[in-house]
Write a protein that holds these residues in place. Structure first.
Motif, PDB file in Angstrom:
ATOM      1  N   HIS A  51       0.804  -1.225   0.000  1.00  0.00           N
ATOM      2  CA  HIS A  51       0.000   0.000   0.000  1.00  0.00           C
ATOM      3  C   HIS A  51       0.842   1.283   0.000  1.00  0.00           C
ATOM      4  O   HIS A  51       0.308   2.372   0.130  1.00  0.00           O
ATOM      5  N   THR A  52       2.173   1.146  -0.175  1.00  0.00           N
ATOM      6  CA  THR A  52       2.960   2.358  -0.462  1.00  0.00           C
ATOM      7  C   THR A  52       3.109   2.532  -1.979  1.00  0.00           C
ATOM      8  O   THR A  52       3.694   3.502  -2.443  1.00  0.00           O
ATOM      9  N   ILE A  53       2.616   1.544  -2.743  1.00  0.00           N
ATOM     10  CA  ILE A  53       2.687   1.619  -4.209  1.00  0.00           C
ATOM     11  C   ILE A  53       1.379   2.187  -4.753  1.00  0.00           C
ATOM     12  O   ILE A  53       1.363   3.183  -5.461  1.00  0.00           O
ATOM     13  N   ASP A  54       0.287   1.520  -4.396  1.00  0.00           N
ATOM     14  CA  ASP A  54      -1.011   1.910  -4.937  1.00  0.00           C
ATOM     15  C   ASP A  54      -2.094   1.095  -4.240  1.00  0.00           C
ATOM     16  O   ASP A  54      -1.882  -0.079  -3.926  1.00  0.00           O
ATOM     17  N   HIS A  55      -3.246   1.710  -3.980  1.00  0.00           N
ATOM     18  CA  HIS A  55      -4.280   0.995  -3.240  1.00  0.00           C
ATOM     19  C   HIS A  55      -5.002  -0.055  -4.074  1.00  0.00           C
ATOM     20  O   HIS A  55      -5.418  -1.089  -3.544  1.00  0.00           O
ATOM     21  N   VAL A  56      -5.146   0.178  -5.370  1.00  0.00           N
ATOM     22  CA  VAL A  56      -5.776  -0.832  -6.231  1.00  0.00           C
ATOM     23  C   VAL A  56      -4.873  -2.061  -6.300  1.00  0.00           C
ATOM     24  O   VAL A  56      -5.316  -3.205  -6.122  1.00  0.00           O
ATOM     25  N   PHE A  57      -3.603  -1.824  -6.495  1.00  0.00           N
ATOM     26  CA  PHE A  57      -2.614  -2.910  -6.569  1.00  0.00           C
ATOM     27  C   PHE A  57      -2.588  -3.699  -5.259  1.00  0.00           C
ATOM     28  O   PHE A  57      -2.633  -4.936  -5.259  1.00  0.00           O
ATOM     29  N   ALA A  58      -2.532  -2.980  -4.133  1.00  0.00           N
ATOM     30  CA  ALA A  58      -2.499  -3.649  -2.826  1.00  0.00           C
ATOM     31  C   ALA A  58      -3.759  -4.485  -2.621  1.00  0.00           C
ATOM     32  O   ALA A  58      -3.694  -5.633  -2.157  1.00  0.00           O
ATOM     33  N   SER A  59      -4.901  -3.920  -2.987  1.00  0.00           N
ATOM     34  CA  SER A  59      -6.158  -4.651  -2.818  1.00  0.00           C
ATOM     35  C   SER A  59      -6.196  -5.902  -3.695  1.00  0.00           C
ATOM     36  O   SER A  59      -6.776  -6.913  -3.312  1.00  0.00           O
ATOM     37  N   ALA A  60      -5.569  -5.807  -4.882  1.00  0.00           N
ATOM     38  CA  ALA A  60      -5.572  -6.971  -5.775  1.00  0.00           C
ATOM     39  C   ALA A  60      -4.776  -8.126  -5.169  1.00  0.00           C
ATOM     40  O   ALA A  60      -5.196  -9.287  -5.245  1.00  0.00           O
ATOM     41  N   LEU A  61      -3.629  -7.809  -4.554  1.00  0.00           N
ATOM     42  CA  LEU A  61      -2.828  -8.876  -3.923  1.00  0.00           C
ATOM     43  C   LEU A  61      -3.633  -9.549  -2.815  1.00  0.00           C
ATOM     44  O   LEU A  61      -3.588 -10.772  -2.651  1.00  0.00           O
ATOM     45  N   ALA A  62      -4.384  -8.757  -2.058  1.00  0.00           N
ATOM     46  CA  ALA A  62      -5.212  -9.322  -0.992  1.00  0.00           C
ATOM     47  C   ALA A  62      -6.397 -10.082  -1.573  1.00  0.00           C
ATOM     48  O   ALA A  62      -6.704 -11.210  -1.155  1.00  0.00           O
ATOM     49  N   ALA A  63      -7.044  -9.469  -2.567  1.00  0.00           N
ATOM     50  CA  ALA A  63      -8.288 -10.026  -3.104  1.00  0.00           C
ATOM     51  C   ALA A  63      -8.079 -11.336  -3.871  1.00  0.00           C
ATOM     52  O   ALA A  63      -9.002 -12.141  -3.986  1.00  0.00           O
ATOM     53  N   LYS A  97     -17.225  -0.153  -1.237  1.00  0.00           N
ATOM     54  CA  LYS A  97     -17.629   1.243  -1.216  1.00  0.00           C
ATOM     55  C   LYS A  97     -17.681   1.846  -2.613  1.00  0.00           C
ATOM     56  O   LYS A  97     -18.501   2.704  -2.894  1.00  0.00           O
ATOM     57  N   ASP A  98     -16.788   1.384  -3.487  1.00  0.00           N
ATOM     58  CA  ASP A  98     -16.576   2.087  -4.748  1.00  0.00           C
ATOM     59  C   ASP A  98     -16.528   1.076  -5.907  1.00  0.00           C
ATOM     60  O   ASP A  98     -15.584   0.306  -6.042  1.00  0.00           O
ATOM     61  N   GLU A  99     -17.564   1.114  -6.722  1.00  0.00           N
ATOM     62  CA  GLU A  99     -17.702   0.155  -7.822  1.00  0.00           C
ATOM     63  C   GLU A  99     -16.539   0.270  -8.826  1.00  0.00           C
ATOM     64  O   GLU A  99     -16.039  -0.733  -9.327  1.00  0.00           O
ATOM     65  N   THR A 100     -16.095   1.495  -9.115  1.00  0.00           N
ATOM     66  CA  THR A 100     -14.981   1.695 -10.057  1.00  0.00           C
ATOM     67  C   THR A 100     -13.704   1.074  -9.493  1.00  0.00           C
ATOM     68  O   THR A 100     -12.936   0.448 -10.220  1.00  0.00           O
ATOM     69  N   PHE A 101     -13.490   1.286  -8.211  1.00  0.00           N
ATOM     70  CA  PHE A 101     -12.318   0.710  -7.542  1.00  0.00           C
ATOM     71  C   PHE A 101     -12.359  -0.814  -7.678  1.00  0.00           C
ATOM     72  O   PHE A 101     -11.367  -1.446  -8.034  1.00  0.00           O
ATOM     73  N   LYS A 102     -13.529  -1.379  -7.417  1.00  0.00           N
ATOM     74  CA  LYS A 102     -13.710  -2.833  -7.502  1.00  0.00           C
ATOM     75  C   LYS A 102     -13.370  -3.343  -8.914  1.00  0.00           C
ATOM     76  O   LYS A 102     -12.671  -4.336  -9.080  1.00  0.00           O
ATOM     77  N   GLU A 103     -13.860  -2.629  -9.908  1.00  0.00           N
ATOM     78  CA  GLU A 103     -13.585  -3.032 -11.294  1.00  0.00           C
ATOM     79  C   GLU A 103     -12.082  -3.003 -11.581  1.00  0.00           C
ATOM     80  O   GLU A 103     -11.540  -3.909 -12.212  1.00  0.00           O
ATOM     81  N   LYS A 104     -11.444  -1.932 -11.116  1.00  0.00           N
ATOM     82  CA  LYS A 104      -9.998  -1.797 -11.351  1.00  0.00           C
ATOM     83  C   LYS A 104      -9.235  -2.955 -10.699  1.00  0.00           C
ATOM     84  O   LYS A 104      -8.287  -3.485 -11.281  1.00  0.00           O
ATOM     85  N   VAL A 105      -9.630  -3.327  -9.480  1.00  0.00           N
ATOM     86  CA  VAL A 105      -8.978  -4.450  -8.788  1.00  0.00           C
ATOM     87  C   VAL A 105      -9.196  -5.731  -9.588  1.00  0.00           C
ATOM     88  O   VAL A 105      -8.261  -6.480  -9.878  1.00  0.00           O
ATOM     89  N   ASN A 106     -10.432  -5.947  -9.989  1.00  0.00           N
ATOM     90  CA  ASN A 106     -10.749  -7.179 -10.721  1.00  0.00           C
ATOM     91  C   ASN A 106     -10.047  -7.264 -12.080  1.00  0.00           C
ATOM     92  O   ASN A 106      -9.766  -8.347 -12.574  1.00  0.00           O
ATOM     93  N   GLU A 107      -9.746  -6.102 -12.658  1.00  0.00           N
ATOM     94  CA  GLU A 107      -8.991  -6.100 -13.923  1.00  0.00           C
ATOM     95  C   GLU A 107      -7.585  -6.658 -13.739  1.00  0.00           C
ATOM     96  O   GLU A 107      -6.976  -7.156 -14.676  1.00  0.00           O
ATOM     97  N   LEU A 108      -7.063  -6.561 -12.515  1.00  0.00           N
ATOM     98  CA  LEU A 108      -5.706  -7.065 -12.257  1.00  0.00           C
ATOM     99  C   LEU A 108      -5.708  -8.563 -11.923  1.00  0.00           C
ATOM    100  O   LEU A 108      -4.666  -9.193 -11.876  1.00  0.00           O
ATOM    101  N   LEU A 109      -6.907  -9.113 -11.671  1.00  0.00           N
ATOM    102  CA  LEU A 109      -6.991 -10.504 -11.211  1.00  0.00           C
ATOM    103  C   LEU A 109      -7.400 -11.460 -12.315  1.00  0.00           C
ATOM    104  O   LEU A 109      -8.100 -11.075 -13.259  1.00  0.00           O
ATOM    105  N   ASP A 110      -6.990 -12.731 -12.195  1.00  0.00           N
ATOM    106  CA  ASP A 110      -7.457 -13.761 -13.121  1.00  0.00           C
ATOM    107  C   ASP A 110      -8.899 -14.131 -12.811  1.00  0.00           C
ATOM    108  O   ASP A 110      -9.725 -14.293 -13.697  1.00  0.00           O
ATOM    109  N   GLU A 111      -9.163 -14.305 -11.502  1.00  0.00           N
ATOM    110  CA  GLU A 111     -10.508 -14.686 -11.071  1.00  0.00           C
ATOM    111  C   GLU A 111     -11.115 -13.510 -10.316  1.00  0.00           C
ATOM    112  O   GLU A 111     -10.536 -13.051  -9.333  1.00  0.00           O
TER     113      GLU A 111
END
Lengths: 322, 188
Positions: A51-63, A97-111
């Motif tokens: 989470h010092t890089i980017d919140h979407v990226f950090a969330s993707a690693l967790a998600a 909270k944020d549908e756009t954020f969710k989409e961005k995270v999911n774009e980084l994921l396979d599943e």
């Protein structure tokens, strides 16, 4: 507890320097009938560095992990490490909270992850879902000499908006669990004070100084050991204790155990099973002083008889020498 | 004390950027100092966290992004927990770190190097490889003997794995890194 199955995400530390946390959590879960399964091929949660890089990226690693758990059909994940816990809770919070954020995270994921998994700390599972009555029932041993400072660390219960468990300033869940197994718990003012967290490697001196305050406060509270629920806290207070002594001129020699190891001692498990050999500051004195509940009751009765005898002796003496 | 000329150095865009990226409103801060009082790191900061908040309000981009404080923050969440205006201060500190990275203004190089070594390990293996991360940090930072005193301790207590554990899906994790890099190129 019946029928509820948890995903159990141990996290990277529990495969390495915190192996004894993993061992003791599993033993306690088994003893209390918590049904859990490890998600297959889980990966790192991203922890602080992501989470010092980017919140979407950090969330993707967790998600990625939450998505695996979701596919397993499970809705709750038990997490022993607070850094993993917070990574999951933050990802969940931002994505819900944020549908756009969710989409961005999911774009980084396979599943794709559909936000259907709730993360709970191991502490919360034991305290809320298992409950103190069940925890007490299983006790076989007493450690009469133990006086413990319950140290929750900074992010087990904070921030409250995300943690949604216990009190953010004066948590009591670990106090109550340790009391329930018959251990004397000290009134400890630094329950949630930060130990220095992940800066141990790049900023050793700073971490040593912060950890020293925590240990010193525990000793002032009358504790002869510290209970923790976080692999980083354990590492900073135990593995680095000699460094602390060098940096601050202190002379600490206090064992730092995972709270699950202490519960395991009260459940009669061997030091080896609980990984007590992995602690740098030895906790063997508690193993030596540990006795069974029956022995403890007997000892108490004998002590009381002894007291009665003393009282009688005193009465006789008083009669003879008024 | 350093004097800041607000007429010359206020960056109005910066105020808006922080607001947008963090989803927080720093203008709500009325400088009560509760965050600084509770912050375990105040002793080590060049600017205490409440001053960082004030510097945001006055658009002092350069001072903030080159400060050591934003890197010494451990996200312990004390400030966020105690802010009477319910500002997620720790999240703002996070956003400032991200901005400092983006603009290549990181003041605490060792901390960044440690984080980068950590992330490289995850990209390669899918999970953290503790020994590898430490060696990589020591080589990159030039502090070759960091924590070498801990070596005998972890060895004697059999606390570490010498070899990394590569997960089956490590390529999938690496893909998260790659897709993120691609998204940066796409969106700038």
């Amino acid at each position: 507890m019946a029928n509820k199955r948890y995903a159990y995400y141990s996290g990277c530390s529990l495969e390495g320097t915190a192996l004894e946390y993993d061992k003791s959590v599993r033993l306690i879960f088994d003893a209390l009938g918590v049904d859990y399964i490890e998600p297959e091929d889980w990966s790192c949660c991203g922890s602080t560095p992501a989470h010092t890089i980017d919140h979407v990226f950090a969330s993707a690693l967790a998600a990625r992990n939450l998505s695996i758990i979701e596919k397993m059909g499970l809705d709750t994940v038990a997490v022993p490490c607070p850094a993993c816990l917070m990574a999951f809770k933050k990802a969940q919070y931002f994505m819900e909270k944020d549908e756009t954020f969710k989409e961005k995270v999911n774009e980084l994921l396979d599943e794709k992850y559909n936000c259907r998994v709730y993360a709970k700390s191991t502490l919360q599972v034991l305290y809320e879902d298992v409950g103190l009555d069940e925890i007490t029932k299983r006790v076989t041993h007493v450690i009469p000499d133990m006086k413990v400072a319950p140290y929750y660390g900074c992010i087990t219960n904070r921030p409250p908006k995300l943690a949604q468990f216990d009190d953010p300033e004066n948590p009591i869940s670990m106090d109550k669990i340790l009391s329930a197994i018959g251990v004397e718990v000290c009134d400890f003012a630094f329950k949630v004070e930060c130990c220095g967290a992940a800066f141990g490697v790049p900023k050793k001196d700073m971490v040593n100084r912060l950890s020293a305050k925590v240990i010193s406060m525990a000793i002032d509270a009358g504790a002869n050991c510290i209970a923790v629920a976080c692999p980083l806290c354990q590492q900073n207070l135990d593995l680095r204790q000699e460094q602390i002594n060098k940096t601050t001129g202190s002379n600490f020699n206090i064992p730092v155990l995972y709270f699950t190891q202490i519960v395991g001692l009260a459940y009669g498990y061997s030091p080896k099973e609980l990984g007590l050999d992995k602690l740098i500051v030895s906790a063997d004195n508690f193993v030596r002083s540990r006795i069974t509940k029956e022995q403890y009751e007997q000892l108490k009765q004998e002590q009381e008889k002894g007291k009665e005898k003393d009282v009688k002796k005193q009465e006789i003496q008083e009669k003879e020498n008024p | 004390m350093k004097t800041i000329n607000l007429t010359e150095s206020t960056d109005w865009n910066f105020i808006e950027e922080v607001k947008k990226e963090s989803g927080q409103d720093p203008s709500l801060c009325y400088q009560c100092g509760n965050c600084t009082a509770g912050c375990p790191y105040s002793n080590f900061y060049d600017y205490p966290v409440s001053q960082i908040m004030r510097l945001i309000q006055t658009g002092q981009k350069e001072t903030i992004l080159t400060s050591r404080a934003i890197w010494l923050c451990a996200t312990c969440e004390t400030c966020t927990t105690r802010c009477p205006c319910e500002i997620d201060v720790a999240h703002i500190m996070d956003v400032l770190r991200i901005m400092a990275r983006r603009e290549n203004k990181v003041s605490e190089k060792d901390i960044k190097t440690f984080y980068d070594s950590f992330l490289d390990s995850i990209k390669k293996f899918g999970r953290l490889y503790e020994v590898g991360t430490l060696i990589s940090y020591n080589l990159r930072s030039g502090h070759l003997f960091t924590d070498s005193d801990l070596g005998p301790k972890v060895l004697a207590h059999n606390k570490i794995h010498f070899l990394p554990k590569k997960i089956k899906g490590s390529e999938k994790v690496a893909k998260i890194f790659e897709r993120y890099q691609e998204s940066l190129k796409k969106h700038g």
